[in-house]
Design a protein around this motif. Structure first.
Motif, short mmCIF file in Angstrom:
data_model
loop_
_atom_site.label_atom_id
_atom_site.label_comp_id
_atom_site.label_asym_id
_atom_site.label_seq_id
_atom_site.Cartn_x
_atom_site.Cartn_y
_atom_site.Cartn_z
N GLY A 104 95.51 -12.89 23.61
CA GLY A 104 95.39 -11.50 23.25
C GLY A 104 95.85 -10.56 24.35
N ALA A 105 95.57 -9.29 24.15
CA ALA A 105 95.97 -8.26 25.10
C ALA A 105 95.04 -8.27 26.31
CB ALA A 105 95.92 -6.90 24.42
N LEU A 106 95.53 -7.72 27.40
CA LEU A 106 94.71 -7.57 28.60
C LEU A 106 93.71 -6.45 28.35
CD1 LEU A 106 97.47 -7.77 31.35
CD2 LEU A 106 95.96 -9.58 30.59
N LYS A 107 92.43 -6.76 28.47
CA LYS A 107 91.39 -5.77 28.20
C LYS A 107 90.56 -5.57 29.46
CE LYS A 107 91.13 -6.93 23.35
NZ LYS A 107 90.37 -7.55 22.27
N PRO A 108 90.69 -4.40 30.10
CA PRO A 108 89.89 -4.13 31.29
C PRO A 108 88.40 -4.10 30.94
CG PRO A 108 91.48 -2.35 30.88
CD PRO A 108 91.57 -3.31 29.75
N MET A 109 87.59 -4.73 31.79
CA MET A 109 86.14 -4.76 31.56
C MET A 109 85.40 -3.73 32.40
SD MET A 109 85.25 -8.76 31.33
CE MET A 109 85.81 -9.78 29.99
N ARG A 164 94.78 -12.68 36.48
CA ARG A 164 94.62 -11.35 35.91
C ARG A 164 93.87 -10.48 36.90
NH1 ARG A 164 93.53 -12.26 29.44
NH2 ARG A 164 95.54 -13.26 29.08
N ILE A 165 94.43 -9.30 37.16
CA ILE A 165 93.89 -8.39 38.15
C ILE A 165 93.60 -7.06 37.50
CG2 ILE A 165 94.43 -7.14 40.28
CD1 ILE A 165 96.20 -9.57 41.05
N GLU A 166 92.36 -6.58 37.67
CA GLU A 166 91.99 -5.25 37.18
C GLU A 166 91.70 -4.38 38.38
OE1 GLU A 166 88.62 -2.88 34.53
OE2 GLU A 166 88.52 -5.06 34.66
N LEU A 167 92.31 -3.20 38.42
CA LEU A 167 92.10 -2.22 39.48
C LEU A 167 91.32 -1.06 38.89
CD1 LEU A 167 92.78 -1.26 42.40
CD2 LEU A 167 94.84 -0.22 41.44
N ALA A 168 90.16 -0.75 39.48
CA ALA A 168 89.29 0.29 38.93
C ALA A 168 88.71 1.15 40.05
CB ALA A 168 88.15 -0.36 38.14
N GLY A 187 86.85 -0.44 33.12
CA GLY A 187 87.46 0.88 32.97
C GLY A 187 88.70 1.11 33.79
N GLY A 188 89.30 0.03 34.30
CA GLY A 188 90.48 0.16 35.14
C GLY A 188 91.77 -0.14 34.40
N VAL A 189 92.79 -0.46 35.16
CA VAL A 189 94.09 -0.86 34.61
C VAL A 189 94.32 -2.31 35.00
CG1 VAL A 189 95.11 1.44 34.57
CG2 VAL A 189 95.28 0.10 36.64
N MET A 190 95.02 -3.05 34.13
CA MET A 190 95.18 -4.49 34.35
C MET A 190 96.62 -4.91 34.36
SD MET A 190 92.24 -6.53 32.34
CE MET A 190 92.68 -8.01 33.22
N ALA A 191 96.85 -6.02 35.04
CA ALA A 191 98.15 -6.68 35.03
C ALA A 191 97.90 -8.17 35.23
CB ALA A 191 99.05 -6.14 36.13
N GLU A 192 98.87 -8.97 34.79
CA GLU A 192 98.78 -10.41 34.98
C GLU A 192 99.95 -10.87 35.83
OE1 GLU A 192 98.54 -14.53 32.37
OE2 GLU A 192 97.87 -12.65 31.48
N ALA A 193 99.64 -11.60 36.90
CA ALA A 193 100.67 -12.15 37.78
C ALA A 193 101.35 -13.32 37.07
CB ALA A 193 100.03 -12.62 39.08
N PRO A 194 102.57 -13.68 37.50
CA PRO A 194 103.27 -14.81 36.88
C PRO A 194 102.46 -16.11 36.89
CG PRO A 194 104.78 -13.60 38.27
CD PRO A 194 103.40 -13.01 38.50
N SER A 195 101.55 -16.26 37.84
CA SER A 195 100.73 -17.48 37.91
C SER A 195 99.63 -17.50 36.85
CB SER A 195 100.07 -17.58 39.29
OG SER A 195 99.08 -16.56 39.41
N GLY A 196 99.39 -16.35 36.20
CA GLY A 196 98.32 -16.25 35.22
C GLY A 196 97.09 -15.54 35.74
N ASP A 226 90.75 -15.83 30.92
CA ASP A 226 89.72 -14.78 31.03
C ASP A 226 88.42 -15.23 31.67
OD1 ASP A 226 90.30 -12.17 30.70
OD2 ASP A 226 89.48 -11.98 28.69
N LYS A 227 88.43 -16.30 32.45
CA LYS A 227 87.23 -16.72 33.18
C LYS A 227 87.19 -15.99 34.52
CE LYS A 227 87.04 -21.20 31.04
NZ LYS A 227 87.37 -22.61 31.14
N LEU A 228 86.00 -15.62 34.95
CA LEU A 228 85.84 -14.94 36.24
C LEU A 228 86.26 -15.88 37.35
CD1 LEU A 228 82.37 -13.20 35.81
CD2 LEU A 228 84.63 -12.34 35.19
N LEU A 229 87.00 -15.34 38.33
CA LEU A 229 87.40 -16.11 39.50
C LEU A 229 86.65 -15.56 40.71
CD1 LEU A 229 91.26 -16.38 38.99
CD2 LEU A 229 89.55 -18.13 38.59
N ALA A 230 86.00 -16.41 41.46
CA ALA A 230 85.22 -16.00 42.61
C ALA A 230 86.10 -15.31 43.66
CB ALA A 230 84.52 -17.20 43.23
#
Length: 122
Positions: A21-26, A39-43, A28-37, A58-62
């Motif tokens: 699916g689409a990138l959904k910020p959790m 996902r980074i949200e900046l808020a 309230g920020g903006v999101m992008a996905e790196a070529p490696s997969g 979409d799993k949290l990464l420590a």
């Protein structure tokens, strides 16, 4: 009958391909996905800026052990800051978000090459 099965199998394959699916910020920020997969949200954060890390699935990464920085280009010029782990999947920097600024976020996870994404703040 045979053509119906072919159509159904093609539809199921295409649905599986779009399952992420689409990138959904959790936060309230903006999101992008790196070529490696990655996902980074900046808020915006009370301390300044926050970056949240998630996997392609979409799993949290420590954030522990991750090194990262952010570069902001806006009306106030270029600002750079290191992002420091702030628990779970969160990294923070003491930079005030500038509306309309462009951001470059670089993230290095242990044992992996550098990931970077470009984002535009609203």
């Amino acid at each position: 009958m045979k053509s119906s099965l072919i159509v159904l199998s093609l539809l199921s394959v295409s649905a599986a391909a779009w399952a992420d699916g689409a990138l959904k910020p959790m936060h309230g920020g903006v999101m992008a996905e790196a070529p490696s997969g990655l996902r980074i949200e900046l808020a915006a954060d009370p301390a300044g800026l926050a970056v949240y890390l998630r996997s392609h699935s979409d799993k949290l990464l420590a954030s522990q052990g991750v090194s990262s920085d952010v570069v902001l280009l806006g009306a106030q010029g270029k600002q750079t800051a290191a992002l420091t782990p702030a628990g779970d999947n969160k990294l923070t920097a003491a930079l005030k978000p500038q509306p309309g600024a462009k951001a470059l976020v670089r993230v290095t996870q242990p044992g992996l090459p550098v990931d970077q994404v470009r984002l535009s703040l609203p």
